[in-house]
Design a protein around this motif. Structure first.
Motif, PDB file in Angstrom:
ATOM      1  N   VAL A 372      -1.090  13.528  -9.703  1.00  0.00           N
ATOM      2  CA  VAL A 372      -0.848  14.595  -8.390  1.00  0.00           C
ATOM      3  C   VAL A 372      -0.728  13.651  -6.703  1.00  0.00           C
ATOM      4  CG1 VAL A 372      -0.558  16.619  -7.167  1.00  0.00           C
ATOM      5  CG2 VAL A 372      -0.071  16.425  -9.786  1.00  0.00           C
ATOM      6  N   ARG A 373      -2.153  13.251  -6.928  1.00  0.00           N
ATOM      7  CA  ARG A 373      -2.659  12.620  -5.645  1.00  0.00           C
ATOM      8  C   ARG A 373      -1.520  11.481  -5.831  1.00  0.00           C
ATOM      9  NH1 ARG A 373      -7.827  13.161  -3.094  1.00  0.00           N
ATOM     10  NH2 ARG A 373      -7.967  11.585  -1.189  1.00  0.00           N
ATOM     11  N   ALA A 374      -1.655  10.453  -6.851  1.00  0.00           N
ATOM     12  CA  ALA A 374      -0.802   9.655  -6.466  1.00  0.00           C
ATOM     13  C   ALA A 374       0.736   9.926  -5.894  1.00  0.00           C
ATOM     14  CB  ALA A 374      -1.021   8.774  -7.533  1.00  0.00           C
ATOM     15  N   THR A 375       1.200  10.724  -6.085  1.00  0.00           N
ATOM     16  CA  THR A 375       2.720  11.098  -6.001  1.00  0.00           C
ATOM     17  C   THR A 375       2.588  11.517  -4.115  1.00  0.00           C
ATOM     18  OG1 THR A 375       2.935  12.236  -7.794  1.00  0.00           O
ATOM     19  CG2 THR A 375       4.232  12.105  -6.634  1.00  0.00           C
ATOM     20  N   VAL A 376       1.781  12.726  -3.885  1.00  0.00           N
ATOM     21  CA  VAL A 376       2.056  13.000  -2.620  1.00  0.00           C
ATOM     22  C   VAL A 376       1.409  11.638  -1.777  1.00  0.00           C
ATOM     23  CG1 VAL A 376       0.770  13.836  -0.942  1.00  0.00           C
ATOM     24  CG2 VAL A 376       0.356  14.669  -3.095  1.00  0.00           C
ATOM     25  N   ASP A 377       0.616  10.788  -1.805  1.00  0.00           N
ATOM     26  CA  ASP A 377       0.167   9.302  -1.245  1.00  0.00           C
ATOM     27  C   ASP A 377       1.805   8.437  -1.560  1.00  0.00           C
ATOM     28  OD1 ASP A 377      -2.133  10.612  -0.698  1.00  0.00           O
ATOM     29  OD2 ASP A 377      -3.510   9.391  -2.295  1.00  0.00           O
ATOM     30  N   GLY A 378       2.317   8.587  -1.691  1.00  0.00           N
ATOM     31  CA  GLY A 378       3.681   7.649  -2.140  1.00  0.00           C
ATOM     32  C   GLY A 378       4.443   8.574  -1.866  1.00  0.00           C
ATOM     33  N   ILE A 379       5.313   8.818  -1.416  1.00  0.00           N
ATOM     34  CA  ILE A 379       5.722  10.272  -0.602  1.00  0.00           C
ATOM     35  C   ILE A 379       5.448   9.653   0.759  1.00  0.00           C
ATOM     36  CG2 ILE A 379       6.110  12.334  -0.099  1.00  0.00           C
ATOM     37  CD1 ILE A 379       6.363  13.810  -2.367  1.00  0.00           C
ATOM     38  N   ALA A 380       4.081   9.838   1.328  1.00  0.00           N
ATOM     39  CA  ALA A 380       3.724   9.437   2.898  1.00  0.00           C
ATOM     40  C   ALA A 380       3.796   7.629   3.236  1.00  0.00           C
ATOM     41  CB  ALA A 380       1.886   9.631   2.953  1.00  0.00           C
ATOM     42  N   HIS A 381       3.891   7.381   1.979  1.00  0.00           N
ATOM     43  CA  HIS A 381       3.570   5.730   2.381  1.00  0.00           C
ATOM     44  C   HIS A 381       5.740   5.397   2.360  1.00  0.00           C
ATOM     45  CE1 HIS A 381       0.051   3.728   1.138  1.00  0.00           C
ATOM     46  NE2 HIS A 381      -0.696   4.120   0.596  1.00  0.00           N
ATOM     47  N   THR A 382       6.269   6.327   1.457  1.00  0.00           N
ATOM     48  CA  THR A 382       7.882   5.519   2.290  1.00  0.00           C
ATOM     49  C   THR A 382       8.181   6.239   3.218  1.00  0.00           C
ATOM     50  OG1 THR A 382       8.222   6.415  -0.571  1.00  0.00           O
ATOM     51  CG2 THR A 382       9.841   7.026   1.197  1.00  0.00           C
ATOM     52  N   VAL A 383       7.344   7.788   3.843  1.00  0.00           N
ATOM     53  CA  VAL A 383       7.823   7.319   5.244  1.00  0.00           C
ATOM     54  C   VAL A 383       7.154   6.524   6.064  1.00  0.00           C
ATOM     55  CG1 VAL A 383       7.879   9.338   6.846  1.00  0.00           C
ATOM     56  CG2 VAL A 383       8.392  10.162   4.666  1.00  0.00           C
ATOM     57  N   THR A 384       6.284   6.066   5.546  1.00  0.00           N
ATOM     58  CA  THR A 384       5.473   5.569   6.794  1.00  0.00           C
ATOM     59  C   THR A 384       6.483   4.088   6.708  1.00  0.00           C
ATOM     60  OG1 THR A 384       3.446   5.740   6.632  1.00  0.00           O
ATOM     61  CG2 THR A 384       3.651   3.544   7.012  1.00  0.00           C
ATOM     62  N   ASP A 385       6.826   3.471   5.761  1.00  0.00           N
ATOM     63  CA  ASP A 385       7.453   2.040   5.108  1.00  0.00           C
ATOM     64  C   ASP A 385       9.019   2.661   6.639  1.00  0.00           C
ATOM     65  OD1 ASP A 385       6.523   1.099   3.587  1.00  0.00           O
ATOM     66  OD2 ASP A 385       7.544   1.641   2.331  1.00  0.00           O
ATOM     67  N   VAL A 386       9.824   3.924   6.482  1.00  0.00           N
ATOM     68  CA  VAL A 386      10.819   4.225   7.295  1.00  0.00           C
ATOM     69  C   VAL A 386      10.272   4.142   8.735  1.00  0.00           C
ATOM     70  CG1 VAL A 386      12.305   5.671   8.090  1.00  0.00           C
ATOM     71  CG2 VAL A 386      11.852   5.437   6.121  1.00  0.00           C
ATOM     72  N   LEU A 387       8.958   4.703   9.401  1.00  0.00           N
ATOM     73  CA  LEU A 387       8.332   4.963  10.233  1.00  0.00           C
ATOM     74  C   LEU A 387       8.106   3.812  10.989  1.00  0.00           C
ATOM     75  CD1 LEU A 387       6.204   7.680  10.887  1.00  0.00           C
ATOM     76  CD2 LEU A 387       8.602   7.583  12.009  1.00  0.00           C
ATOM     77  N   ALA A 388       7.780   2.407  10.368  1.00  0.00           N
ATOM     78  CA  ALA A 388       7.215   0.868  10.520  1.00  0.00           C
ATOM     79  C   ALA A 388       8.920   0.041  11.078  1.00  0.00           C
ATOM     80  CB  ALA A 388       7.104   0.013   9.558  1.00  0.00           C
ATOM     81  N   ASP A 476      -5.231  -0.677   5.658  1.00  0.00           N
ATOM     82  CA  ASP A 476      -4.893  -1.677   5.439  1.00  0.00           C
ATOM     83  C   ASP A 476      -4.807  -1.909   3.376  1.00  0.00           C
ATOM     84  OD1 ASP A 476      -4.041  -2.433   7.979  1.00  0.00           O
ATOM     85  OD2 ASP A 476      -6.229  -3.402   8.116  1.00  0.00           O
ATOM     86  N   LEU A 477      -6.012  -1.832   2.875  1.00  0.00           N
ATOM     87  CA  LEU A 477      -6.534  -2.423   1.776  1.00  0.00           C
ATOM     88  C   LEU A 477      -4.676  -1.005   0.264  1.00  0.00           C
ATOM     89  CD1 LEU A 477     -10.578  -2.086   1.009  1.00  0.00           C
ATOM     90  CD2 LEU A 477      -8.384  -3.651   0.873  1.00  0.00           C
ATOM     91  N   VAL A 478      -4.698  -0.808   1.178  1.00  0.00           N
ATOM     92  CA  VAL A 478      -3.956   0.897   0.734  1.00  0.00           C
ATOM     93  C   VAL A 478      -2.600   0.332   0.429  1.00  0.00           C
ATOM     94  CG1 VAL A 478      -5.315   3.173  -0.034  1.00  0.00           C
ATOM     95  CG2 VAL A 478      -4.331   2.602   2.010  1.00  0.00           C
ATOM     96  N   ARG A 479      -2.602  -0.080   1.659  1.00  0.00           N
ATOM     97  CA  ARG A 479      -0.867  -0.673   2.397  1.00  0.00           C
ATOM     98  C   ARG A 479      -0.134  -1.558   1.340  1.00  0.00           C
ATOM     99  NH1 ARG A 479       3.000   2.016   3.317  1.00  0.00           N
ATOM    100  NH2 ARG A 479       4.103   0.242   5.166  1.00  0.00           N
ATOM    101  N   THR A 480      -1.479  -2.934   1.091  1.00  0.00           N
ATOM    102  CA  THR A 480      -1.524  -3.879   0.734  1.00  0.00           C
ATOM    103  C   THR A 480      -1.065  -3.605  -1.476  1.00  0.00           C
ATOM    104  OG1 THR A 480      -2.485  -4.866   1.993  1.00  0.00           O
ATOM    105  CG2 THR A 480      -2.173  -6.418  -0.485  1.00  0.00           C
ATOM    106  N   ALA A 481      -1.610  -2.393  -1.451  1.00  0.00           N
ATOM    107  CA  ALA A 481      -1.265  -2.361  -3.398  1.00  0.00           C
ATOM    108  C   ALA A 481      -0.272  -1.263  -2.885  1.00  0.00           C
ATOM    109  CB  ALA A 481      -2.649  -1.407  -3.028  1.00  0.00           C
ATOM    110  N   TRP A 482      -0.028  -1.033  -2.256  1.00  0.00           N
ATOM    111  CA  TRP A 482       1.942  -0.321  -2.101  1.00  0.00           C
ATOM    112  C   TRP A 482       2.694  -0.697  -2.197  1.00  0.00           C
ATOM    113  CZ3 TRP A 482       4.861   4.011  -2.848  1.00  0.00           C
ATOM    114  CH2 TRP A 482       6.145   4.199  -1.901  1.00  0.00           C
ATOM    115  N   GLN A 483       2.775  -1.425  -0.570  1.00  0.00           N
ATOM    116  CA  GLN A 483       3.737  -3.375  -0.624  1.00  0.00           C
ATOM    117  C   GLN A 483       4.065  -3.680  -2.682  1.00  0.00           C
ATOM    118  OE1 GLN A 483       2.179  -4.963   2.338  1.00  0.00           O
ATOM    119  NE2 GLN A 483       2.881  -3.098   3.556  1.00  0.00           N
TER     120      GLN A 483
END
Length: 498
Positions: A372-388, A476-483
Motif C-alpha cells: 500500500v505504501r509503495a503504491t501511494v508513493d508510486g502515485i506521487a512519483h508519477t505526478v512528480t514526473d509530470v510536474l518536472a 534523490d535516492l528514492v527518485r533514482t530508484a523510481w526512475q
C-alpha cells in the motif's frame, strides 16, 4: 437585501451543480443532479444535450429560488463547464440533431492516425494540444460524414455547433459565444490568435460558420431568460472546468500550480502571457482571457490516482479509502519496494501505452502494508514526473502546489508529493467547490464584489499546508530508484506479446 452573491453553474461530465457564493467566498447553497453518460463497445461515449440543459436549468432555478426566499441578492451568474465535448443543434428550433460527443469518445482515433505526423506537429504548434480523438473538429467531422443530410444542413447554415458552454449559453441568454478557455481546449482554435484554425477545419471539411464567436472569460454573455431559471441575471465568468479550478485556487501568476486528485490527476501550470509549444506530450492551453490579457497554462495528467486506491481495495490489500493513511503509516519506509502504478499505461512525460503496473523489490519481509505504501508513493512519483516535465517546458519552477479533489484528503499522498518536489503542498479548504469558485470570482470581479483577483483570493478560507520532511539527499535516492523501475517497465506489454 442581504450580502451580494454570485451564482455558478458547475457542469461536469457526470453531474451538473449550481452553487451560490457570498462575498467571503463561502458556499451558501448548492444543488446537484446526475447526468447520464453512455459508453458503447466501439469507443463512442455520448451524452444527451437536452438532459444537460434541462438539468442545468433545474439546479440553477432551485438555488435562485432559495436565494430569493432568503432575501439574498445575486449579482451575476458564472459558469465552469466540461471541455472538449461537442454539441450540434438546429439554429431555428434550438433542438439537438445528434448525440453529444464526450471528451472521452475515441471514434476519431483512426482519423488521427490518417492525418499523420505533419498535422500532429502543426496541431501542437497552432493549438498547443496533442492531436488526439478528444478533438471537437474531429467530432464534428465524424457526425457530418456519417449523415449526408446533416452535412447539407451544416453547409446551408441551418445548424450550430460548439462545446457545452456555447450550448448552455445559447439556451440561457440566446447569445452564440464560447469562452477562450473552452475554445482553446477544443483542438480547433489558434491559441495565439484566439480565433478558429480555419486551415484545419477546411482539411476536415467542417464549416467554420457552424462555430460561435470566441470571447473573453470576463465578457458579457447576455442575461438569463427569466422563464429558463426563474431569474434575470447577467452572465460572465465562463471557463473550462480545469482552468476555473486554477483560477479558484488563486493561481493567477506564472509558476502557480494546481493538482486535482480524482480518478486520475489533472495538473495545470500557469506559464503567464506567452504560449509555448510544450515537449513531452504536454498540452499548452488558454487559461483565461481577462482584462484584455490572455494567460496560458501547461496541462498534463496521470491515469492512476484514485483508481490506484480502488485497485488496492479490489485486491483486499486495503479495507477502504478512508483507511489509506493509517495503512500507509504501518508500511516500512525502508522496505525497498517500488511500485510503478502504470495500470493503464503512461501519460506525459513517458507516453507509453504498453507500460503496465510493476512492483519491484519484494523480499520475505515484505508486507501488504508495504505494498500500500509503495503504491501511494508510486502515485506521487508519477505526478512528480509530470510536474518536472512542465517546469522544464515552462522554464519556471513551481513554488507551491495547490491540491484539490477527493484524494487530496490523504495526508500521506500530499506529504509524499511535497517531499518528492521539495516544495509545500496546500490542501484547499472546501476542495469540492474550487472549480465553481474560479468562475464565481471572475463574475464577481466584473460586477464589483471584489476589486481584483487578489482581493477575491484573500477571502478564501486558508487551506492546510504540508512542507517537505525528507531531505533533498533522501529524495534523490528514492527518485533514482523510481526512475530505474520506470526504465524496466516501459514497453512491457509489447515485450510480453512479441
Amino acid at each position: 437585501m442581504g450580502t451580494t452573491h454570485v451564482l455558478v453553474l458547475d457542469e461536469g461530465t457526470t453531474s451538473t451543480r449550481a452553487v451560490l457564493f457570498d462575498d467571503r467566498s463561502r458556499v451558501v447553497a448548492s444543488v446537484a443532479e446526475p447526468l447520464t453518460i453512455t459508453t458503447h463497445p466501439d469507443g463512442r461515449v455520448e451524452q444527451d444535450a437536452t438532459e444537460i440543459w434541462e438539468k442545468s436549468a433545474s439546479v440553477l432555478r432551485q438555488v435562485a429560488e432559495r436565494a430569493n426566499a432568503d432575501g439574498l441578492e445575486i449579482a451575476a451568474l458564472g459558469m465552469a463547464i466540461q471541455r472538449t465535448t461537442t454539441v450540434l443543434w438546429d439554429r431555428a428550433t434550438g433542438e439537438p440533431v445528434a448525440p453529444v460527443i464526450s471528451w472521452q469518445d475515441t471514434r476519431a482515433a483512426d482519423t488521427v492516425t490518417e492525418l499523420g505526423e505533419d498535422w500532429a506537429r502543426r496541431s501542437a504548434e497552432v493549438t498547443g494540444l496533442v492531436l488526439g480523438s478528444a478533438n471537437c473538429g474531429l467530432h464534428l467531422q465524424s457526425l457530418l460524414d456519417a449523415d449526408p443530410e446533416l452535412r447539407h444542413r451544416a453547409e446551408a447554415g441551418e445548424l450550430l455547433a460548439g462545446t457545452v458552454d456555447a450550448w448552455i449559453t445559447w439556451n440561457l441568454t440566446g447569445q452564440f459565444v464560447t469562452s477562450s478557455s473552452n475554445a482553446g481546449s477544443s483542438g480547433m482554435a489558434d491559441m495565439r490568435a484566439g480565433a478558429w484554425w480555419e486551415e484545419f477545419l477546411d482539411e476536415l471539411d467542417v464549416p467554420v460558420s457552424l462555430l460561435p464567436a470566441i470571447v473573453a472569460e470576463d465578457a458579457d454573455y447576455g442575461r438569463t431568460r427569466t422563464e429558463a431559471i426563474g431569474a434575470d441575471l447577467p452572465v460572465t465568468g465562463v471557463f473550462g472546468d480545469q482552468q476555473s479550478a486554477l483560477f479558484g485556487q488563486g493561481g493567477f501568476t506564472a509558476g502557480s500550480v494546481k493538482c486535482t486528485h480524482g480518478t486520475g490527476s489533472f495538473i495545470d501550470f500557469n506559464i503567464g502571457s506567452t504560449p509555448i509549444v510544450p515537449s513531452s506530450g504536454l498540452d499548452c492551453r488558454i487559461a483565461w482571457t481577462t482584462g484584455g490579457t490572455t494567460t496560458y497554462l501547461i496541462e498534463g495528467g496521470s491515469f492512476v490516482t484514485g483508481s490506484g486506491i480502488d485497485w488496492l481495495i479490489s485486491l483486499g490489500l486495503l479495507d477502504e479509502a478512508a483507511s489509506l493513511d493509517a495503512t500507509y503509516a504501518k508500511g516500512n519506509p525502508d522496505s525497498g519496494l517500488v511500485c510503478v502504478p502504470a495500470l493503464a499505461g503512461f501519460t506525459a512525460p513517458h507516453w507509453d501505452g504498453n507500460a503496465r503496473g510493476l512492483m519491484i523489490g519484494f523480499h520475505r519481509g515484505t508486507t501488504t502494508d508495504d505494498v500500500v505504501r509503495a503504491t501511494v508513493d508510486g502515485i506521487a512519483h508519477t505526478v512528480t514526473d509530470v510536474l518536472a516535465a512542465m517546469a522544464e517546458s515552462a522554464g519556471v519552477a513551481p513554488q507551491v502546489i495547490n491540491a484539490d479533489g477527493g484524494l487530496s484528503r490523504s495526508n500521506t499522498l500530499l506529504q509524499a508529493q511535497s517531499d518528492l518536489m521539495q516544495i509545500p503542498v496546500v490542501r484547499a479548504a472546501q476542495a469540492e467547490f474550487i472549480t465553481a469558485r474560479g468562475a464565481a470570482w471572475c463574475a464577481g470581479i466584473v460586477h464589483g464584489i471584489w476589486a481584483s483577483p487578489e482581493a477575491a483570493s484573500a477571502t478564501q478560507e486558508a487551506g492546510e499546508t504540508l512542507v517537505p520532511t525528507a531531505s533533498p539527499e533522501a529524495t534523490d535516492l528514492v527518485r533514482t530508484a523510481w526512475q530505474d523501475a520506470v526504465s524496466r517497465d516501459l514497453g512491457w506489454r509489447r515485450t510480453v506479446l512479441s
